[in-house]
Enzyme design. Structure first.
Site, PDB file in Angstrom:
ATOM      1  CG  ASP A 162       3.968   1.663  11.306  1.00 15.69           C
ATOM      2  OD1 ASP A 162       3.449   0.633  10.837  1.00 15.69           O
ATOM      3  OD2 ASP A 162       4.617   2.458  10.615  1.00 15.69           O
ATOM      4  CD  GLU A 163      -1.285   2.622  14.001  1.00 21.51           C
ATOM      5  OE1 GLU A 163      -0.191   2.456  13.437  1.00 21.51           O
ATOM      6  OE2 GLU A 163      -2.356   2.795  13.382  1.00 21.51           O
ATOM      7  CE1 TYR A 185      -1.087  -5.325   3.685  1.00 19.91           C
ATOM      8  CE2 TYR A 185      -0.555  -4.987   1.383  1.00 19.91           C
ATOM      9  CZ  TYR A 185      -0.772  -4.480   2.636  1.00 19.91           C
ATOM     10  OH  TYR A 185      -0.682  -3.124   2.858  1.00 19.91           O
ATOM     11  N   GLY A 223       1.349  -5.222  11.434  1.00 19.57           N
ATOM     12  CA  GLY A 223       1.193  -4.340  10.282  1.00 19.57           C
ATOM     13  C   GLY A 223       0.787  -2.923  10.635  1.00 19.57           C
ATOM     14  CE  LYS A 237       2.171  -4.790   4.761  1.00 14.56           C
ATOM     15  NZ  LYS A 237       1.352  -3.913   5.533  1.00 14.56           N
ATOM     16  CB  SER A 285      -0.905   0.026   1.229  1.00  8.40           C
ATOM     17  OG  SER A 285      -1.554  -1.205   1.378  1.00  8.40           O
ATOM     18  CB  THR A 340      -2.295  -4.018   7.859  1.00  4.23           C
ATOM     19  OG1 THR A 340      -0.966  -4.338   7.442  1.00  4.23           O
ATOM     20  CG2 THR A 340      -2.378  -2.519   8.108  1.00  4.23           C
TER      21      THR A 340
HETATM   22  O1  MN9 Z   1       2.325  -1.186   5.930  1.00  2.00           O
HETATM   23  C1  MN9 Z   1       0.889   0.330   6.939  1.00  2.00           C
HETATM   24  N1  MN9 Z   1      -0.456   0.191   6.464  1.00  2.00           N
HETATM   25  C2  MN9 Z   1      -0.985   1.059   5.610  1.00  2.00           C
HETATM   26  C3  MN9 Z   1       1.612  -0.925   6.839  1.00  2.00           C
HETATM   27  O2  MN9 Z   1      -0.403   2.000   5.215  1.00  2.00           O
HETATM   28  C4  MN9 Z   1      -2.351   0.805   5.152  1.00  2.00           C
HETATM   29  C5  MN9 Z   1       0.982   0.834   8.385  1.00  2.00           C
HETATM   30  O3  MN9 Z   1       2.320   1.118   8.607  1.00  2.00           O
HETATM   31  C6  MN9 Z   1       0.112   2.056   8.636  1.00  2.00           C
HETATM   32  O4  MN9 Z   1       0.395   3.023   7.665  1.00  2.00           O
HETATM   33  C7  MN9 Z   1       0.343   2.697   9.991  1.00  2.00           C
HETATM   34  C8  MN9 Z   1      -0.670   3.794  10.242  1.00  2.00           C
HETATM   35  O5  MN9 Z   1      -1.946   3.225  10.471  1.00  2.00           O
HETATM   36  O6  MN9 Z   1       0.276   1.748  10.973  1.00  2.00           O
END
Ligand code: MN9
Length: 290
Positions: free
Chosen positions: A189-190, A135, A187, A163, A46, A165
């Site tokens: 970061d927070e 993914y 997936g 992965k 993404s 997310t």
């Molecule tokens: O690759 C990322 N997902 C998307 C993983 O961009 C959809 C995350 O790093 C997020 O950008 C991040 C913010 O929500 O956690």
């Protein structure tokens, strides 16, 4: 089965001012991150704006990345496309290069049934011998795979991980428990620390492009059991992510690298450039917490 561990930036795709792939900036971002100690890159996901690239550009991007990386760290490439046939075409291309694994979003937009999702991954597994990292990103695909569906996907030959997310970390933990030999990448970061607390030992993230060192430190703190310090660091990271998600993740990632001296161009249209106010807010946030 290879166990992936550590920090994998969800590599952004740099463009030049004419809007074409920018190999010079790509090399800078990759070298910068290898020097920091990342374990590999997740290419064409993404954050890599894969849906805004042509099939040819997706291939060209992977050729560039594999040449720059030159086997020093792992490359996982997202080959997900709408049609199985196109996905297999990208998978075969990936197989001719030095990649550690392929990855694919489940086909979306049309509502497929579970057998169709399962066949999608099984067909790829039949076509190439590369390991597959599913993914799972329901917030963007709209494909919500429940526990049973994920378990069936994990039973497919070549599936070596996911992965994840998703904010559903309970689901992630149940998968890790049931398939301990696989690699489940956090997936979000927070949610790095909570994902590690529930068993993840690797993560893919967009903010790693410009602050991988924070996550490398966070991982070390976690391993050392320094949870109070880890929590403080995760809190700082989350202040950054909060503003980033408000202004737009992919544009923000590109701007952050520009502030660090690497011009990766703008995101492709229909994304619009950050407004001046957004850029100022983002700059201030990074100055404070980064
Ligand atoms: O690759 C990322 N997902 C998307 C993983 O961009 C959809 C995350 O790093 C997020 O950008 C991040 C913010 O929500 O956690």
């Amino acid at each position: 089965m290879k166990k992936f561990t550590g920090i994998y930036p969800a590599l952004l795709t740099p463009f030049d001012h004419a809007g074409n792939l920018n190999a010079v900036a790509l090399e800078k971002v990759i070298e910068h991150n290898i020097n920091k100690g990342v374990r590999g890159f997740y290419v064409g996901g993404s954050t890599g704006e894969f849906l805004l690239l042509s099939m040819e550009e997706r291939k060209e991007l992977l050729v560039l990345v594999t040449a720059i990386v030159s086997k020093r760290v792992d490359i996982i490439v997202n080959i997900g496309a709408f049609a199985t046939e196109h996905t297999i075409d990208l998978a075969r291309h990936a197989e001719s290069l030095d990649v550690a694994a392929i990855s694919a979003v489940p086909p979306f937009y049309f509502k497929f049934n579970l057998s169709e999702y399962l066949n999608f991954y099984a067909d790829i597994a039949k076509a190439v011998s590369l390991p597959m990292v599913i993914y799972n990103i329901p917030v963007l695909t709209g494909v919500h795979l429940d526990q049973k569906a994920l378990e069936q996907l994990f039973a497919i030959e070549h599936v070596v991980g996911m992965k994840h997310t998703s904010y559903d970390l309970h689901q992630m933990q149940r998968i890790i428990e049931k398939f301990p030999d696989t690699s489940v990448f956090g997936g979000h970061d927070e949610l790095f620390l909570p994902a590690y607390s529930l068993g993840a030992r690797a993560a893919i993230g967009s903010t790693f492009n410009f602050m991988a060192e924070k996550f490398i430190t966070l991982e070390k703190l976690f391993i050392a059991g320094e949870m109070e310090k880890a929590l403080i660091l995760q809190g700082e990271i989350n202040k950054i992510v909060e503003v980033l998600t408000e202004i737009g993740v992919f544009k923000g990632v590109k701007a952050a690298l520009r502030f660090q001296g690497i011009d990766c161009g703008e995101c492709r249209k229909p994304f619009m450039p950050l407004s001046l106010a957004e850029e100022e807010k983002w700059h201030k946030t990074l100055e404070k917490y980064c």
